[in-house]
Design an enzyme around this catalytic site. Structure first.
Site, PDB file in Angstrom:
ATOM      1  N   ASP A   1       7.036   2.434  34.563  1.00 61.90           N
ATOM      2  CA  ASP A   1       6.594   2.863  33.229  1.00 61.90           C
ATOM      3  C   ASP A   1       6.527   4.389  33.175  1.00 61.90           C
ATOM      4  OD1 ASP A   1       5.841   2.545  30.583  1.00 61.90           O
ATOM      5  OD2 ASP A   1       3.712   2.317  31.039  1.00 61.90           O
TER       6      ASP A   1
ATOM      7  N   LEU B   1     -13.201   8.062  30.483  1.00 59.48           N
ATOM      8  CA  LEU B   1     -12.131   8.935  30.025  1.00 59.48           C
ATOM      9  C   LEU B   1     -11.172   8.228  29.086  1.00 59.48           C
ATOM     10  CD1 LEU B   1     -11.213  10.787  33.356  1.00 59.48           C
ATOM     11  CD2 LEU B   1     -12.702  11.573  31.504  1.00 59.48           C
TER      12      LEU B   1
END
Length: 520
Positions: free
Chosen positions: A201, A82
């Site tokens: 993050d 992916l």
């Protein structure tokens, strides 16, 4: 039914050196919907060159890295890649014994966790992430190590669209929808922080939207990865900053210790971008962005979008305070400050899905698409037509008034007509210049707002022209009847009435379009 993911694999687009490294995502990632981030989106800034610690010592050196078709832990078959980046790769996988079960396998490069301490930390963080209980956080199901020593996490395969892509395509969100999404993210962060997990993050690319546009479900992905990689890199390199500059708090930009309030700052920066359509510090590169994060204050959201409620602006600016102790104490506290400003109907309760499955209620979000270049051309074209029509009708009305004041035989010379034309043009130039300036400064880069504005002007222009033509036709039909009855109306009066009807209809058209077009 094919449920192909509509997003890249955000979160593993990996740390990279800002000034010299190649794009974070390779061509395979771009083919599944991703794009190489701009320099501002880099997730690491090195102040000093990395020091080599020699080759990784984990796992058999002869073992090849896993690839599509490999089986991990005798349980997970890697079906397709992916995404890939500096931190590792993301695969879609299926269960070997229950083939209907599907997962996202996030595999870190072996060198990212080369020491026993890092592997132990990886284990602890993954276990903590697996304890997060929120429908707005992607579940973690399993961890392990591939034959080459690469550690991996088996997580929920979240099929939707990442918030970063939606923002780029559609511009800012209506404040009600933005608030609803942020409150869902608060739920995920509160659940994570209770387990001692800090994301570090958090950014739009790590938020996936599921469900319908009116009531989307937001999910945070990649809990438990950033801290592991950050700590391991700190063992080998100095002056390292982990995170995404546009969304990192000042203490993280300085390379200092961070706690859960770092995530609240990042959430505030996401909220800022949702309601304004722009990042709080939209600088040309990562270094300039970090400098702004450290020393500058972002423009208040209401300075960019005046209809943002004051309470929402206060929440955003408090969450983005330079000092951690000036921010909210928890995600729950931030969410409470927004109570009453989200959508009136909250998302329906959703039970955590079974291992490796997704639910039918979590279909990919579909939003109306706005093409920026096409919208700009339409806006300019309709604005030009509207301006000429208003100028012509206004000039005709003034000339009709002059003729009426001079009696039945009153005439207007060509010089007088030209003077009136340019006088009205000059009078209208002020409002027109103000409108152009507003469009250029506020919405010219927002595809959605440009599309909506073009719709407003188109509706008003069509209403004006149709009303003018219809009124003129009606006057042509009824004027002879007035003349026969002896109550004739001089034609200049008719012209003034026709112009007034047309301008009024144009205004009504714009107001109705405003009522239909507001909101996201």
């Amino acid at each position: 039914m094919d449920r192909t993911p509509k997003m890249p694999a955000p979160g593993l687009d990996g740390p990279t050196t800002v000034d010299t490294s190649p794009p974070l995502l390779d061509e395979r990632t771009r083919r599944v919907g991703g794009a190489a981030p701009k320099v501002d989106d880099a997730t690491r800034v090195d102040r000093k060159a990395p020091k080599s610690r020699g080759p990784a010592s984990t796992g058999p050196k002869s073992a090849p890295p896993p690839s599509v078709g490999s089986i991990l832990a005798e349980t997970y078959v890697l079906v397709r890649l992916l995404g890939e980046g500096g931190m590792g790769r993301v695969y879609e996988a299926r269960h070997t014994r229950i083939t209907s079960k599907r997962f996202a396998v996030k595999m870190l490069h072996a060198e990212r966790t080369r020491s026993p301490e890092a592997l132990a930390r990886f284990q602890r963080e993954a276990e903590a992430a697996a304890l997060i209980r929120s429908v707005h956080a992607a579940d973690v199901y399993d961890i392990g190590r591939a034959p080459d020593g690469s550690p991996f996490i088996v997580a929920e395969l979240v099929e939707g669209r990442d918030l970063g892509t939606v923002l780029k395509e559609h511009g800012r969100f209506h404040v009600t929808l933005a608030t609803q999404i942020v409150m869902q993210l608060c739920d995920a962060l509160e659940a994570a922080h209770r387990q001692g997990v800090i994301h570090r993050d958090l950014k739009p690319d790590n938020v996936i939207l599921l469900g319908d546009v009116a009531n989307p479900v937001a999910k945070v992905i990649d809990f438990g990865l950033s801290k592991v990689v950050d700590a391991e890199q700190a063992l080998t390199q100095t002056g390292m900053i982990m995170g995404t500059p546009s969304y990192m708090p000042p203490e993280q930009a300085r390379g200092e210790h961070v706690d859960h309030r770092a995530d609240l700052y990042s959430l505030g920066a996401i909220f800022y971008e949702l309601v304004t359509g722009t990042k709080p510090f939209n600088k040309p590169d990562a270094v300039a962005t970090i400098a702004a994060v450290l020393i500058e204050q972002p423009p208040p959201p209401r300075a960019l979008v005046p209809d943002v409620p004051e309470v929402v602006e206060r929440v955003i600016l408090k969450a983005m305070s330079k000092r951690a102790d000036a921010r909210f104490g928890s995600a729950k506290e931030l969410s409470a400050a927004l109570a009453g400003h989200s959508a009136p109907q909250s998302p329906p309760p959703v039970s955590p899905p079974a291992v490796g499955t997704t639910t039918d209620t979590h279909a990919a979000v579909t939003l109306p698409r706005y093409d920026l270049d096409k919208g700009r051309m339409q806006l300019a074209a309709f604005a030009a037509v509207a301006a000429l029509a208003i100028l012509a009708i206004s000039t005709n009305m003034v000339l009709a008034l002059v003729r009426t004041s001079r009696g039945s035989n009153g005439k207007v010379t060509a010089g007088e007509a030209v003077t009136v034309f340019f006088g009205i043009a000059f009078a209208l130039s002020g409002p027109a210049a103000f409108g152009v300036r507003h469009v250029a400064r506020s919405i010219w880069g927002d595809a959605r707002q440009i599309g909506i504005a073009a719709g407003w002007i188109r509706a008003g222009t069509f209403a004006l022209l149709i009303a003018y033509g219809s009124a003129a036709l009606v006057v042509r039909l009824v004027d002879p009847l007035f003349a026969k009855s002896g109550a004739g109306i001089v034609w200049p009066v008719w012209e003034m009435l026709i112009g007034a009807v047309a301008l009024g209809a144009g205004g009504v058209g714009v107001v109705r379009a405003l009522g239909r077009g507001r909101g996201f």
